[in-house]
Design an enzyme around this catalytic site. Structure first.
Site, PDB file in Angstrom:
ATOM      1  N   ASP A 120      44.364  33.843  45.627  1.00  0.00           N
ATOM      2  CA  ASP A 120      43.701  35.150  45.640  1.00  0.00           C
ATOM      3  C   ASP A 120      42.190  34.997  45.559  1.00  0.00           C
ATOM      4  O   ASP A 120      41.649  34.622  44.514  1.00  0.00           O
ATOM      5  CB  ASP A 120      44.213  35.980  44.461  1.00  0.00           C
ATOM      6  CG  ASP A 120      43.613  37.371  44.422  1.00  0.00           C
ATOM      7  OD1 ASP A 120      43.112  37.837  45.467  1.00  0.00           O
ATOM      8  OD2 ASP A 120      43.644  38.012  43.356  1.00  0.00           O
ATOM      9  N   ASP A 329      39.684  39.490  51.221  1.00  0.00           N
ATOM     10  CA  ASP A 329      40.589  39.247  50.102  1.00  0.00           C
ATOM     11  C   ASP A 329      41.930  38.705  50.568  1.00  0.00           C
ATOM     12  O   ASP A 329      42.714  39.405  51.205  1.00  0.00           O
ATOM     13  CB  ASP A 329      40.793  40.550  49.325  1.00  0.00           C
ATOM     14  CG  ASP A 329      41.596  40.361  48.046  1.00  0.00           C
ATOM     15  OD1 ASP A 329      41.845  39.204  47.666  1.00  0.00           O
ATOM     16  OD2 ASP A 329      41.964  41.374  47.429  1.00  0.00           O
TER      17      ASP A 329
END
Length: 453
Positions: A120, A329
């Site tokens: 992430d 992201d």
């Protein structure tokens, strides 16, 4: 990290686009729908003798283990030092069942114990499920896998290299929650998804890595690790159920720790898929290629993250006339856009699609879905491109996904969501194409190269 709400059932299918370069250029792809573990998919991967039987998650395990056969090809020509990656390999895999995110097999502690962790770029802390009692996910069967696949849980007491981080330690970023300087450092990380967070205490332990060369030299790094005692929201059922590795900018993220310890340069690279987008790679200390395009990373509030400036979006070759700031992201499944950009881009896309659009279903988060004829094997869609500050472009290989309905009919949807809860634009994982992306934290820039993952 953001995970789109999954309010319908997605079958474990792969859409294989044969002749990928030609498909990208024309905004068209011909497809065949195969089960993830079909013989056709095995052949396309060149894994006929290695891939297990249908319906087995061993498929993913084999892909990860196969790294050692191909790691010598290397990632970068710009590097003064050899990049490093995880001990069990640089491969990452995208698992639809777990939010379409990319996962890596990561080994921690002594003796080394493996975990299937989500990667992430939208957060910083590396945490593992730990001392979480009945709330821990101990098997992927608990989240919908048809067969048993046990998962490990982190136990500080069984790792000889584990040590508690105290409130008096500079690494204790949650010191406001401390009861005394000598107490264990607590943490709480709130993610963008509603009611999704992890809480626990901080430890130091060893992350096992290797050099990405023929020597495969072992590298041990002491990292800050969250002992995740309580996970809520999507972390409890839909994503990162076996841990999450934050790749963000803060000093307790793994890339920052590796750079501070002078183990690698303050950079890393990731890529997502080539023949199929289920497979990717990650390397730490990679500086990229000499021919890569660059775009600056921009500051965001309240926490620094990987935000980029999009100076134009084109659909079907026509400029839409939008500019926006967006998070880049890997922990977000789909792309989320604020109005008016959402309306302008989706309308431009819809104007180019000839298939019948389905009525908006209030139970589905996707507003632009189209019926797929039973015998149809080709979908025409407009080419979508984003231009970033600095001139680099990202052409979206395939912004669509196919869904099978309960009545066995098929439809396809545009993977863009209206950003309502997040109040920010996010370029999600399914829009990152097959090029190699390098994050150079030292020079605060994101680069990409046309070379394939």
């Amino acid at each position: 990290m953001v995970v789109a709400r999954q309010v319908f059932v997605l079958l474990s299918l792969l859409v294989v686009c044969w002749g990928l370069e030609r498909c990208e250029a024309s905004g068209k792809f011909s497809f065949e729908v195969h089960h993830m573990f079909s013989d056709r998919v095995k052949q396309s991967l060149g894994l006929d003798d290695l891939v297990p039987e249908k319906g087995s998650l061993e498929y993913f395990k084999v892909l990860a283990q196969r790294d050692r056969l191909i790691r010598g090809r290397g990632l970068a020509s710009n590097n003064e030092e050899t990049p490093i990656t995880f001990m069990r390999g640089n491969r990452t895999i995208s698992i639809d069942l777990l939010g379409f995110l990319h996962y890596a097999n990561v080994s921690v502690g002594t003796p080394a114990t493996w975990f299937l962790v989500a990667l992430d770029t939208g957060s910083d802390l590396f945490w593992l499920p730990c001392n979480c009692g009945s709330t821990c996910i101990r098997d992927l069967k608990e989240v919908g896998l048809s067969q048993s696949r046990p998962l490990n849980l982190y136990s500080p007491n069984t790792s000889s290299t584990s040590s508690s981080i105290r409130c008096s330690d500079d690494r204790c970023f949650g010191s406001s929650r401390c009861s005394s300087p000598a107490s264990s450092c607590p943490y709480q990380i709130q993610y963008l998804s509603k009611d999704t967070f992890t809480t626990g205490t901080l430890f130091e332990d060893v992350l096992h890595l290797v050099t990405e060369d023929e020597g495969l030299e072992p590298v041990k790094a002491n990292i800050t690790l969250g002992c995740g005692k309580n996970q809520t929201g999507f972390l409890q059922s839909s994503a990162a159920v076996n841990g999450l590795l934050g790749l963000g900018l803060k000093d307790y993220s793994v890339p920052s720790i590796l750079a501070k310890a002078k183990i690698t340069a303050n950079s890393f690279s990731m890529c997502f898929g080539n023949i199929i987008d289920v497979v990717g790679r990650i390397s730490f200390g990679d500086k990229g290629y000499t021919d890569q395009m660059e775009t600056p990373l921009l500051p965001t509030e309240p926490s620094p993250t990987y935000a980029v400036s999009v100076t134009e979006v084109s659909v079907g070759g026509d400029a839409v006339g939008v500019q926006l700031l967006a998070l880049f992201d890997t922990g977000t499944s789909f792309t989320h856009l604020l109005e008016p950009e959402y309306g302008l881009i989706t309308k431009a896309f819809d104007d180019h699609v000839t298939d019948k659009r389905r009525p908006i279903d209030p139970e589905l988060p996707f507003e632009f879905c189209y019926d797929l004829s039973p015998n149809k094997t080709t979908i025409l869609f407009p080419r979508v491109a984003m231009t970033f500050e600095g001139g680099s472009q990202m052409f979206l290989r395939n912004p669509l996904f196919i869904v099978w309905n309960e009545d066995n009919s098929a439809m396809y949807c545009l993977g863009i969501l209206k950003s309502v809860d997040f109040k920010i634009n996010i370029i999600g994982r399914k829009y990152h194409n097959t090029e190699i992306y390098t994050v150079d934290i030292q020079y605060i820039e994101l680069t990409q190269t046309k070379k394939r993952a």
